[in-house]
Structure formats: C-alpha cells, structure tokens
Design a protein around this motif. Structure first.
Motif, short mmCIF file in Angstrom:
data_model
loop_
_atom_site.label_atom_id
_atom_site.label_comp_id
_atom_site.label_asym_id
_atom_site.label_seq_id
_atom_site.Cartn_x
_atom_site.Cartn_y
_atom_site.Cartn_z
N THR A 181 -30.90 -31.41 -53.54
CA THR A 181 -30.87 -30.41 -54.60
C THR A 181 -31.17 -31.03 -55.96
OG1 THR A 181 -28.47 -30.66 -54.88
CG2 THR A 181 -29.23 -28.94 -53.36
N TYR A 188 -38.28 -31.07 -49.81
CA TYR A 188 -37.76 -29.92 -50.56
C TYR A 188 -36.81 -30.39 -51.65
CZ TYR A 188 -39.53 -27.23 -46.57
OH TYR A 188 -40.32 -26.69 -45.60
N ALA A 240 -34.55 -23.53 -53.47
CA ALA A 240 -33.74 -22.57 -52.73
C ALA A 240 -33.48 -23.06 -51.30
CB ALA A 240 -34.42 -21.21 -52.72
N ILE A 241 -34.51 -23.67 -50.70
CA ILE A 241 -34.33 -24.23 -49.35
C ILE A 241 -33.34 -25.39 -49.39
CG2 ILE A 241 -35.52 -25.47 -47.50
CD1 ILE A 241 -37.99 -23.72 -48.17
N VAL A 256 -30.89 -25.82 -51.52
CA VAL A 256 -29.54 -25.26 -51.72
C VAL A 256 -28.98 -24.74 -50.40
CG1 VAL A 256 -28.27 -23.38 -52.82
CG2 VAL A 256 -29.88 -24.73 -54.16
N GLN A 257 -29.81 -24.07 -49.62
CA GLN A 257 -29.36 -23.60 -48.31
C GLN A 257 -29.04 -24.77 -47.38
OE1 GLN A 257 -28.76 -20.29 -47.28
NE2 GLN A 257 -27.74 -21.47 -45.68
N ALA A 258 -29.84 -25.83 -47.46
CA ALA A 258 -29.59 -27.01 -46.64
C ALA A 258 -28.24 -27.64 -46.99
CB ALA A 258 -30.71 -28.04 -46.83
N ALA A 317 -25.63 -26.05 -48.16
CA ALA A 317 -24.61 -25.17 -47.60
C ALA A 317 -24.45 -25.40 -46.10
CB ALA A 317 -24.96 -23.72 -47.89
N ASP A 318 -25.57 -25.54 -45.40
CA ASP A 318 -25.52 -25.76 -43.96
C ASP A 318 -24.90 -27.11 -43.62
OD1 ASP A 318 -26.74 -23.32 -43.68
OD2 ASP A 318 -28.73 -24.12 -43.27
N THR A 357 -21.18 -26.92 -44.11
CA THR A 357 -20.56 -26.21 -42.98
C THR A 357 -20.44 -27.11 -41.77
OG1 THR A 357 -21.39 -24.07 -43.75
CG2 THR A 357 -20.83 -24.25 -41.42
#
Length: 236
Positions: free
Chosen positions: A28, A61, A74-75, A77-79, A81-82, A85
């Motif tokens: 990020t 990314y 955005a990808i 940021v999702q990575a 989060a994943d 998790t």
C-alpha cells in the motif's frame, strides 16, 4: 495471487536473479518504495538499477505516483485486508492447542500435520532441515505460530536450511504466523516452504550473497517491508 506483500513499507530487491514466479507483488506504499523490480506483464519499471533486477511474472500493485495509480492502490488495500484476515485466522487465538516439540527448534525434526506453537515465542530452523510428513494426505495442513520471530538458517556458507516435504505434503498447505519478523537463510541458499505472514517484515538472504534462496509459497508482511537478495518465490 501475491508472492510478496510489503505492508505499507514496500518491497526491496538486491541482486540480479530475483524472480516472482506465477504471481504478483504489492504494497500500500507509494510506488517509489518498490525497488529493484519490473512488471513482467506491463513492462513498468520500479527503481531498478543495473545491479538490482527483479522480475515479477504477474503484476505490481502500489499507490501512486505512476506507475502506481488509484486502481492498483485499491487492489493493494484489498490485499492488505485479506492478508490481515489470513494472519488472524492462523493466530493462537483462532487456532488453539499448538505444541512445541523441539522447544522452539524445528531443525532436524519430522512433523506430522498439526498446529505447532512456540512456547518461548520464537521458532528456529537451524540445527538441520525440517521435514513435513503428509502421511499420504495431499490436504494435510501445518500451522506454525511464533508470537515473536522466525529464523531459518545459520551464518556462513553452509548455513542454509530447507524444508523437505514428503508423503503428499504440499507447500500451499503450510502456514507461518510470525508476531514480529522472519529471517530466511541470511547466508543465502536453502528452500523454504509455506505462506509466511509476519507482522513486521520478511527478509531473505543478505546483500552480496549470490547463491539463490528459494521460497515455495508466499511472503506477506502486514506492516513492514519484504526484502529479497537473489530470491526465487514460486507462488503456491
């Protein structure tokens, strides 16, 4: 899809022979904090020099500036989060009951599928290689939990240590939860296996080492950077 994720701090390559096979890398952080790599899909270059050349066969990314952009950020940021998790899902809080068969030292052991938790907070693979025995089950899973650090290998040219997979064991089913940082074969060489998810960074080899260090899996850092020196990551 990521072979390496460098939190909000980036990913650094030092050496001419670093490659991410069958996957991408991300952070990020700003694109300027991805150093020594080029995107094998788009051809975009991220602070490469003649001495630091790393190929990512997938994509890179990051946040802007270019070649990072709003879509790639955005990808990323999702990575994050994943990855967070996944990190929480293999933590001692989520996967309880882990044992410590070698008092923190995994080298020289042969281990069946299970959850393993370091009683002292650190895991080492230094006294020899670690063998994981799938006992004929290709879906067998190993989870290693180190509240503090993970260290693979010792100093010196003969210091590399490896993970050996037998009887159906697969790298994609091996997971490492690391509460701070992971250091993988600082002397270079060796074959590591599994998805390493560390809070505070993952480091492969040491600057100046020419011998290749291999990870069959992923190196994911939640906060800090991932650093590689002549490293091959085969995304599993």
């Amino acid at each position: 899809m990521f072979g390496a994720f460098g939190g909000n701090a980036g990913i650094t390559n030092q050496g001419l022979n670093t490659v991410i096979n069958n996957g991408s890398i991300s952070s990020t952080a700003a694109s300027t904090l991805i150093t020594g790599f080029h995107d094998g899909t788009t051809g975009d270059v991220y602070t490469q020099t003649p001495l630091n050349v790393g190929l990512v066969t997938g994509r890179i990314y990051t946040a802007p500036p270019a070649p990072g952009n709003a879509t790639s950020f955005a990808i990323a940021v999702q990575a994050l989060a994943d990855a967070t998790t996944a990190y929480n899902s293999i933590s001692p809080a989520s996967k309880q009951g882990g044992t410590d068969p070698g008092a923190g030292e995994l080298g020289g052991l042969t281990l069946a599928p299970a959850v393993y938790k370091s009683a002292g907070g650190t895991f080492k693979i230094t006294n020899g290689n670690l063998t994981l025995d799938g006992k004929g089950d290709p879906n067998a899973v190993w989870i290693f939990q180190a509240a503090s650090s993970l260290t693979v290998g010792t100093a010196g040219p003969a210091g590399a240590r490896s993970i050996i997979l037998i009887n159906g064991a697969q790298a994609k089913n091996v997971f490492w939860y690391v509460g701070s940082s992971a250091t993988i074969n600082g002397a270079g060489g060796g074959i590591m296996a599994g998805t390493i998810i560390a809070s505070a960074g993952v480091t492969f080899s040491t600057a100046g080492n020419a011998v290749q260090t291999v990870l069959n899996g992923r190196a994911l850092s939640i906060v800090a950077s991932v650093t590689m020196v002549n490293t091959t990551i085969n995304v599993q």
